[in-house]
Design a protein around this motif. Sequence first.
Motif, PDB file in Angstrom:
ATOM      1  N   GLU A 278     -76.318  20.290  22.499  1.00  0.00           N
ATOM      2  CA  GLU A 278     -76.541  21.527  23.045  1.00  0.00           C
ATOM      3  C   GLU A 278     -78.125  21.821  23.079  1.00  0.00           C
ATOM      4  O   GLU A 278     -78.394  22.532  23.914  1.00  0.00           O
ATOM      5  CB  GLU A 278     -76.105  22.380  22.147  1.00  0.00           C
ATOM      6  CG  GLU A 278     -76.522  22.958  20.866  1.00  0.00           C
ATOM      7  CD  GLU A 278     -75.894  23.992  19.915  1.00  0.00           C
ATOM      8  OE1 GLU A 278     -74.946  24.542  20.557  1.00  0.00           O
ATOM      9  OE2 GLU A 278     -76.595  24.528  19.113  1.00  0.00           O
TER      10      GLU A 278
ATOM     11  N   LEU B 263     -74.501  17.936  11.193  1.00  0.00           N
ATOM     12  CA  LEU B 263     -72.870  18.024  10.608  1.00  0.00           C
ATOM     13  C   LEU B 263     -72.277  16.890  10.302  1.00  0.00           C
ATOM     14  O   LEU B 263     -72.524  15.567  10.920  1.00  0.00           O
ATOM     15  CB  LEU B 263     -72.413  18.606  12.075  1.00  0.00           C
ATOM     16  CG  LEU B 263     -73.071  19.921  12.455  1.00  0.00           C
ATOM     17  CD1 LEU B 263     -72.115  20.403  13.842  1.00  0.00           C
ATOM     18  CD2 LEU B 263     -72.776  21.088  11.526  1.00  0.00           C
ATOM     19  N   GLN B 264     -71.476  16.972   9.266  1.00  0.00           N
ATOM     20  CA  GLN B 264     -70.659  15.685   8.846  1.00  0.00           C
ATOM     21  C   GLN B 264     -69.215  15.575   9.339  1.00  0.00           C
ATOM     22  O   GLN B 264     -68.638  14.883   9.023  1.00  0.00           O
ATOM     23  CB  GLN B 264     -70.805  15.883   7.266  1.00  0.00           C
ATOM     24  CG  GLN B 264     -72.204  15.716   6.942  1.00  0.00           C
ATOM     25  CD  GLN B 264     -72.131  16.223   5.519  1.00  0.00           C
ATOM     26  OE1 GLN B 264     -72.092  15.565   4.295  1.00  0.00           O
ATOM     27  NE2 GLN B 264     -72.857  17.594   5.362  1.00  0.00           N
ATOM     28  N   ASN B 265     -68.689  16.666   9.947  1.00  0.00           N
ATOM     29  CA  ASN B 265     -67.386  16.875  10.254  1.00  0.00           C
ATOM     30  C   ASN B 265     -66.962  16.925  11.710  1.00  0.00           C
ATOM     31  O   ASN B 265     -66.040  17.719  12.144  1.00  0.00           O
ATOM     32  CB  ASN B 265     -66.679  17.836   9.590  1.00  0.00           C
ATOM     33  CG  ASN B 265     -66.423  17.744   7.987  1.00  0.00           C
ATOM     34  OD1 ASN B 265     -65.475  16.945   7.692  1.00  0.00           O
ATOM     35  ND2 ASN B 265     -67.137  18.470   6.981  1.00  0.00           N
ATOM     36  N   GLY B 266     -67.945  16.104  12.357  1.00  0.00           N
ATOM     37  CA  GLY B 266     -67.737  16.191  14.018  1.00  0.00           C
ATOM     38  C   GLY B 266     -68.490  16.980  14.651  1.00  0.00           C
ATOM     39  O   GLY B 266     -69.386  17.866  14.123  1.00  0.00           O
ATOM     40  N   PRO B 267     -68.448  16.946  15.843  1.00  0.00           N
ATOM     41  CA  PRO B 267     -69.584  17.676  16.670  1.00  0.00           C
ATOM     42  C   PRO B 267     -69.450  19.145  16.768  1.00  0.00           C
ATOM     43  O   PRO B 267     -68.263  19.763  16.452  1.00  0.00           O
ATOM     44  CB  PRO B 267     -69.432  17.213  18.285  1.00  0.00           C
ATOM     45  CG  PRO B 267     -67.839  16.902  17.930  1.00  0.00           C
ATOM     46  CD  PRO B 267     -67.502  16.473  16.866  1.00  0.00           C
ATOM     47  N   CYS B 268     -70.538  19.814  17.023  1.00  0.00           N
ATOM     48  CA  CYS B 268     -70.281  21.342  17.192  1.00  0.00           C
ATOM     49  C   CYS B 268     -69.835  21.442  18.790  1.00  0.00           C
ATOM     50  O   CYS B 268     -69.577  20.569  19.503  1.00  0.00           O
ATOM     51  CB  CYS B 268     -71.357  22.017  17.095  1.00  0.00           C
ATOM     52  SG  CYS B 268     -72.641  21.635  18.355  1.00  0.00           S
ATOM     53  N   GLY B 269     -69.521  22.891  18.933  1.00  0.00           N
ATOM     54  CA  GLY B 269     -69.075  23.322  20.352  1.00  0.00           C
ATOM     55  C   GLY B 269     -69.959  23.169  21.351  1.00  0.00           C
ATOM     56  O   GLY B 269     -69.461  22.877  22.622  1.00  0.00           O
TER      57      GLY B 269
ATOM     58  N   TRP C  18     -72.439  12.368  17.627  1.00  0.00           N
ATOM     59  CA  TRP C  18     -70.962  12.162  17.514  1.00  0.00           C
ATOM     60  C   TRP C  18     -70.234  11.743  18.580  1.00  0.00           C
ATOM     61  O   TRP C  18     -69.362  11.007  18.313  1.00  0.00           O
ATOM     62  CB  TRP C  18     -70.329  13.922  17.120  1.00  0.00           C
ATOM     63  CG  TRP C  18     -70.615  14.083  15.773  1.00  0.00           C
ATOM     64  CD1 TRP C  18     -71.552  14.795  15.185  1.00  0.00           C
ATOM     65  CD2 TRP C  18     -70.049  13.619  14.663  1.00  0.00           C
ATOM     66  NE1 TRP C  18     -71.562  14.942  13.610  1.00  0.00           N
ATOM     67  CE2 TRP C  18     -70.545  14.229  13.535  1.00  0.00           C
ATOM     68  CE3 TRP C  18     -68.977  12.649  14.623  1.00  0.00           C
ATOM     69  CZ2 TRP C  18     -70.089  13.747  12.157  1.00  0.00           C
ATOM     70  CZ3 TRP C  18     -68.368  12.359  13.126  1.00  0.00           C
ATOM     71  CH2 TRP C  18     -69.020  12.945  11.992  1.00  0.00           C
TER      72      TRP C  18
ATOM     73  N   LYS D 177     -77.897  19.541  13.731  1.00  0.00           N
ATOM     74  CA  LYS D 177     -77.364  20.415  12.717  1.00  0.00           C
ATOM     75  C   LYS D 177     -77.125  19.605  11.604  1.00  0.00           C
ATOM     76  O   LYS D 177     -76.336  20.359  10.566  1.00  0.00           O
ATOM     77  CB  LYS D 177     -76.313  21.175  13.320  1.00  0.00           C
ATOM     78  CG  LYS D 177     -76.673  21.977  14.539  1.00  0.00           C
ATOM     79  CD  LYS D 177     -75.401  22.748  15.126  1.00  0.00           C
ATOM     80  CE  LYS D 177     -75.851  23.414  16.377  1.00  0.00           C
ATOM     81  NZ  LYS D 177     -74.694  24.074  17.129  1.00  0.00           N
TER      82      LYS D 177
ATOM     83  N   CYS E 107     -75.291  13.501  22.261  1.00  0.00           N
ATOM     84  CA  CYS E 107     -74.823  13.870  20.862  1.00  0.00           C
ATOM     85  C   CYS E 107     -74.600  12.756  20.165  1.00  0.00           C
ATOM     86  O   CYS E 107     -73.917  11.813  20.627  1.00  0.00           O
ATOM     87  CB  CYS E 107     -73.597  14.592  21.188  1.00  0.00           C
ATOM     88  SG  CYS E 107     -72.714  14.982  19.749  1.00  0.00           S
TER      89      CYS E 107
ATOM     90  N   SER F 240     -71.571  20.218  22.042  1.00  0.00           N
ATOM     91  CA  SER F 240     -71.665  18.881  22.408  1.00  0.00           C
ATOM     92  C   SER F 240     -70.639  18.768  23.505  1.00  0.00           C
ATOM     93  O   SER F 240     -69.353  18.897  23.720  1.00  0.00           O
ATOM     94  CB  SER F 240     -70.805  18.124  21.387  1.00  0.00           C
ATOM     95  OG  SER F 240     -70.650  16.950  21.731  1.00  0.00           O
ATOM     96  N   ILE F 241     -71.287  18.521  24.775  1.00  0.00           N
ATOM     97  CA  ILE F 241     -70.484  18.516  26.004  1.00  0.00           C
ATOM     98  C   ILE F 241     -70.762  17.505  26.886  1.00  0.00           C
ATOM     99  O   ILE F 241     -71.956  17.163  27.087  1.00  0.00           O
ATOM    100  CB  ILE F 241     -70.847  20.004  26.845  1.00  0.00           C
ATOM    101  CG1 ILE F 241     -70.263  21.143  26.085  1.00  0.00           C
ATOM    102  CG2 ILE F 241     -70.329  19.933  28.374  1.00  0.00           C
ATOM    103  CD1 ILE F 241     -70.891  22.482  26.640  1.00  0.00           C
TER     104      ILE F 241
END
Lengths: 214, 289
Positions: free
Chosen positions: A167, A153-159, A176, A151, A174, A161-162
């Motif tokens: 995902e 993403l530049q401000n941390g992982p999305c939800g 991140w 994605k 991940c 990321s487990i």
Amino acid sequence: MIISRQKDLQVLFEGLSPDDSFFVIGCGKCAKKLRVGGQKEVEEVFWRLVDRGFRAVGWYVISTACSINSWEEIASEKPEIDDATAFLVMACGNGVSVINRVSGMKAYPLLDTTSIGGVCDDYMLHEQCAACADCNIHLYHGICPYAQCPKGLQNGPCGGSIDGVCEIGSERSCVWAQIYEEAEKSENLEVFTEFHPPKDHSKKVRREGLIEKI
Amino acid sequence: MDFKRKIETGKLVVTTEVAPPRGTDTTLLIEEADLLSGCVDALNVSDNQRSIMRMSPLGVAHVLQEQGHEVILHTTCRDRNRLALQSDLLGAWNLGVRNILAMTGDHPLLGDTMGTKPVYDLDSTQLLQAIQNLNRGHDIMNRRLDGGTGFMAGAVVRPDPNDKMQLLRLKRKVSCGARFIQTQPVYNTEEFKEFIEKVSHLNTHIIAGILPIFSLKTVKFINDKLPGIIIPQEVVERIKNSTDPAEEGIELAAETIKKLQDVAGGVHIMPIITHQHTEAILKRAGMLH
């Protein structure tokens, strides 16, 4: 390094015209290193063309397909190239584009270019750089999330990321989680606490279609 | 009292979720929403959830508001760039939408429309900040608008007290303007309490997610499709051994809500298919009088 992978040759051959005379071109840089466009692979494609009954007039591995000073030089090395009506190019999209430009010939790509990456200890590193024209990789402990997170993403992982897994598939870690590991090691979690504003995509777009003198 | 006012005054809230139709027929949507009249403060309207193509949540929000329901509009960054997100938000405000749930959005590879180009021009924190700008009457470039918005913006979190990255991300979401947080489903209330302790310093309103389990089929769905959600074996056993799994599911959900009432700022009920038992759950939990 430009990461490429070979297309499904079966499917590709079905789209070729039996009226053409083919010359197979490889690239001595990235494609050779990744074993998708060096001598061995180029020869293999050449003989498969012959086996399929296509007119194959020769093959050659150009030292750097994306950096050609003189097409005449290449043509003089392999005079049979003049008998070709189409090239099958085992190089990244850059290589196909440059060959097309300097030769003025129809050039079919035999590889799909997937990313800018690298090779380390015999492992292929995909998506190391997204060529965004706005590099800030130092903020992310040397790991670019814009290139490596699906994605961007530049401000941390999305939800999604487990337990360190992305995902979109359990086989992908991940990015991140890797950044977090590095941040913890260096005892600097700033990348997780500072807000990173949206990327400036105009920096990239401004260069599209430009031809500049080096 | 509307949802926004309840959040502002720290009241317990009940929210729930409805899925937009996969087509233009809104009959079932309206029937489902009607089951919730008087039970909940607001209805979340999902935005192509799990990347499965459905009616635009803005269109659904309009339908539901016409029927007298208050909505929380899901807004994901997956399908729209910063231009489209801002203009849709302005449109939403003018259609009467007052609450936004800002999310990054599930990747299209998980969805039903192969070959989709993911957008993700912004992420959820950047979207939250853009909403703050709109609320101040400015666009993302800080240029003044002819009339701003006044959204109550929220975000989501997986309430895992041990996931340090998600906790840091939550903090940043709050600092970017998330005034309420809806969580992924909670089954382990002790773990949830631990999570709340870790985030209690954040100035936001945490609404605990409740995904009721009415059958073993639901268990399978959660295990297969919703990674990261662990259903305790005890819950699975109770559903398995019950002669009336739906009734057991109501009881289980109500028990969870009762345990969460003192720690969470509310509950967000999100059954998988239908809301036919939502009112019963809330009654059983003492949330309806």
